[in-house]
Design an enzyme around this catalytic site. Structure first.
Site, short mmCIF file in Angstrom:
data_model
loop_
_atom_site.label_atom_id
_atom_site.label_comp_id
_atom_site.label_asym_id
_atom_site.label_seq_id
_atom_site.Cartn_x
_atom_site.Cartn_y
_atom_site.Cartn_z
N ASP A 66 39.02 55.67 45.97
CA ASP A 66 39.24 54.48 45.27
C ASP A 66 38.09 54.37 44.04
O ASP A 66 37.60 55.50 43.68
CB ASP A 66 39.10 53.30 46.18
CG ASP A 66 37.90 53.24 46.82
OD1 ASP A 66 36.89 53.67 46.66
OD2 ASP A 66 38.00 52.44 48.08
N ARG B 165 39.26 39.77 49.23
CA ARG B 165 38.19 40.42 48.40
C ARG B 165 38.77 40.20 47.18
O ARG B 165 39.41 40.90 46.40
CB ARG B 165 38.00 41.86 48.84
CG ARG B 165 36.72 42.36 47.99
CD ARG B 165 36.11 43.62 48.22
NE ARG B 165 36.83 44.60 48.45
CZ ARG B 165 36.33 46.08 48.46
NH1 ARG B 165 35.28 46.21 48.53
NH2 ARG B 165 37.28 47.06 48.58
#
EC number: 2.3.3.9
Length: 547
Positions: free
Chosen positions: A443, A161
């Site tokens: 996150d 990613r």
């Protein structure tokens, strides 16, 4: 051929060998050509995003399924190419795995998970040190050079990613401009890993973050075609899962799959970035006031359930895999304790909801959840995936996707959002992309929804649902001071207290902005405070502690 002007910062301290290995002459030439070829396209994508936002604001209109692409949605004859064998079973991936954390990355490679979200985005702080160390660690894994891990052909599949379009890499310039972060990450990963992954039937596979329209998927497809040709890979070798984490993209799922049909590994749905995108696009409109997420926002709510159902239906009708979000819960260590049973039961209930909706897989953060979640698939599904679940019962309208849940704002929810926002910025200042808080991993996705809600509640002067106070600057500042007193008690050095106070100042600055900062990560990544803290943090990490 015109010579490409390039500038690259020196190696981060302690990573000279890794830096030299990554930035070979051939690699630099490839990177420079990749970036110069697509740099203007990236600028255009970002300009189109801004233009679309302005048009929505000026007109007061709401998004809808596009008339101009109705023929694509209506045509039942097309589908995506079948994915390679190693992608056909996507039951459980390990999420938020920033490879700069080598030890966690190795543990993920040693696990029984189907895949690993190798994360340079939500769970990663994109310092130059972290990018170089992380990319080099991936290269070692692909070459089977990490200790005590399976060969790359047998290890969990790496789902790489790169950063999203909004992020830039400050340490490289091409043609006098800082380069797009995703092209930097993608280019290095493909140059060093693409062919080896392909030869081992293990990639190259990607997650694409924060895509907002089919035009952005079209750009990624162009990049894939160009890269495959340059590196001698067959067309269609690259496969990518697009994260539908923006409300505008939810109206273009068919079109996104169509653009990537040779390269698609399906679509992914998640809760927090997607919910935050409502504030991003419509947060100044009172009708889109998003209630307390800790009490009123979950995948069972109509707007989120409609989004998940539509994603599953769209994917499966086109032969594409549909995956769900990440279980962020951390299991208590005592396997026989009540809290352990309670957390596991809560995760099972929510993930079973996704399985019954037809998802083909999802992510967990805690490696101890891999086994129990794989058992859920074994018990409740048959075969490698649920592509046969076509969800013909689903009919989702624009109104379904835009229906805000009922509910108010609690003092607990406000405090929790403030805490997560400040602690995320504090983590970034210390070079970390995620942290643990109250039994969860947090996150940038949870930080985005947290700071978005605080900004929106201040903007609309929202009353707490008990009627005691209105959410305004004064209340938020008071709660920040309370939090600092609480958290300062666990700060073990003067510098850590300074960092926490700086994070609190930056959080307050973000939530009081007159105009909503589109992405917290790009806001921080451009902030001189973050950049200066990074240089001093790295210096202090290399010196003996004096505190």
């Amino acid at each position: 051929m015109q010579q490409i002007s390039m500038e690259l910062s020196p190696a981060p301290p302690g990573l000279h060998a890794e830096y030299a290995e990554l930035f070979s002459t051939d690699c630099l030439y490839f990177l420079g050509e990749l970036i110069s070829t697509f740099d203007e396209d990236v600028d255009q994508i970002l300009q189109l995003r801004a233009s679309r936002k302005v048009q929505l604001d000026l007109s007061g209109d709401l998004p809808n399924f596009l008339e101009s692409t109705a023929h694509i949605r209506a045509d039942t004859s097309w589908g995506v190419l079948p994915v390679p064998p190693r992608l056909q079973k996507r039951h459980v991936d390990v999420g938020d795995t920033a490879p700069c954390d080598t030890q966690r990355f190795i543990r993920a490679l040693q696990s029984t998970a189907q895949g690993i979200q190798v994360d340079f985005d939500d769970g990663n702080c994109p310092t130059f040190y972290n990018q170089i160390k992380g990319i080099h660690t991936v290269v070692q894994a692909v070459r089977s050079l990490l200790p005590d891990v399976p060969h790359i052909s047998e290890a969990p599949v790496l789902m790489l990613r790169p950063r999203a379009w909004n992020m830039v890499e400050h340490n490289m310039m091409v043609g006098g401009k800082e380069v797009p972060g995703p092209l930097f990450d993608f280019g290095l990963l493909m140059f060093h890993c693409g062919m080896t992954l392909f030869q081992n039937q293990s990639g190259p596979f990607f997650y694409l973050s924060k895509v907002e329209s089919f035009l952005e998927a079209r750009l990624w497809n162009k990049i894939f075609l160009w890269t495959q040709q340059k590196l001698g890979l067959p067309a269609g070798s690259i496969k990518a899962t697009v994260l539908i984490e923006n409300v505008l993209a939810a109206f273009e799922m068919d079109e996104i799959l169509f653009e990537l049909r040779e390269h698609s590994a399906g679509l992914n749905c998640g809760i927090w970035d997607y919910s935050a995108s409502f504030v991003n696009k419509f947060g100044h409109r009172r009708t889109f006031l998003l209630p307390d997420r800790s009490k009123y926002v979950n995948m069972e709510k109509h707007f989120l359930r409609s989004y998940m159902d539509l994603l599953v239906k769209t994917c499966h009708q086109r032969g594409a895999l549909a995956t769900g979000g990440m279980a962020a819960a951390l299991l208590p260590q005592d396997l026989l304790s009540g809290p352990h049973r309670d957390v596991l039961a809560a995760v099972r209930r929510l993930k079973l909801l996704e399985i019954h909706a037809g998802v083909d897989g999802f992510m967990v953060y805690d490696l101890n959840l891999v086994g129990p979640m794989q058992e859920l698939f074994q018990i409740h599904t048959e075969g490698k995936n649920q592509l046969h679940v076509l969800r013909e019962d689903v009919c989702v309208t624009a109104e379904d996707l835009l229906c805000m849940p009922a509910g108010g704002v609690t003092l607990y929810g406000l405090k929790h959002n403030i805490s997560v926002g400040i602690l995320f910025i504090n983590a970034w200042l210390s070079g970390k992309g995620h942290f643990f808080y109250r039994g969860q991993v947090e996150d940038s996705a949870t930080a985005e929804i947290s700071r978005s809600q605080v900004w929106q509640w201040i903007r609309h002067q929202t009353w707490l649902e008990d009627g005691s106070r209105v959410v305004n600057r004064r209340l938020v500042k008071e709660l920040i001071q309370e939090l600092l007193v609480e958290l300062s008690a666990v700060c073990h050095s003067v510098r850590s207290k300074q960092r926490l106070n700086t994070a609190a100042d930056m959080f307050l600055e973000v939530v009081l902005q007159r105009n909503f900062p589109e992405f917290l990560t790009s806001y921080l990544n451009q902030d001189h405070t973050f950049l200066s803290w990074q240089s001093t943090e790295l210096e202090s990490a290399l010196q003996p502690s004096k505190l």
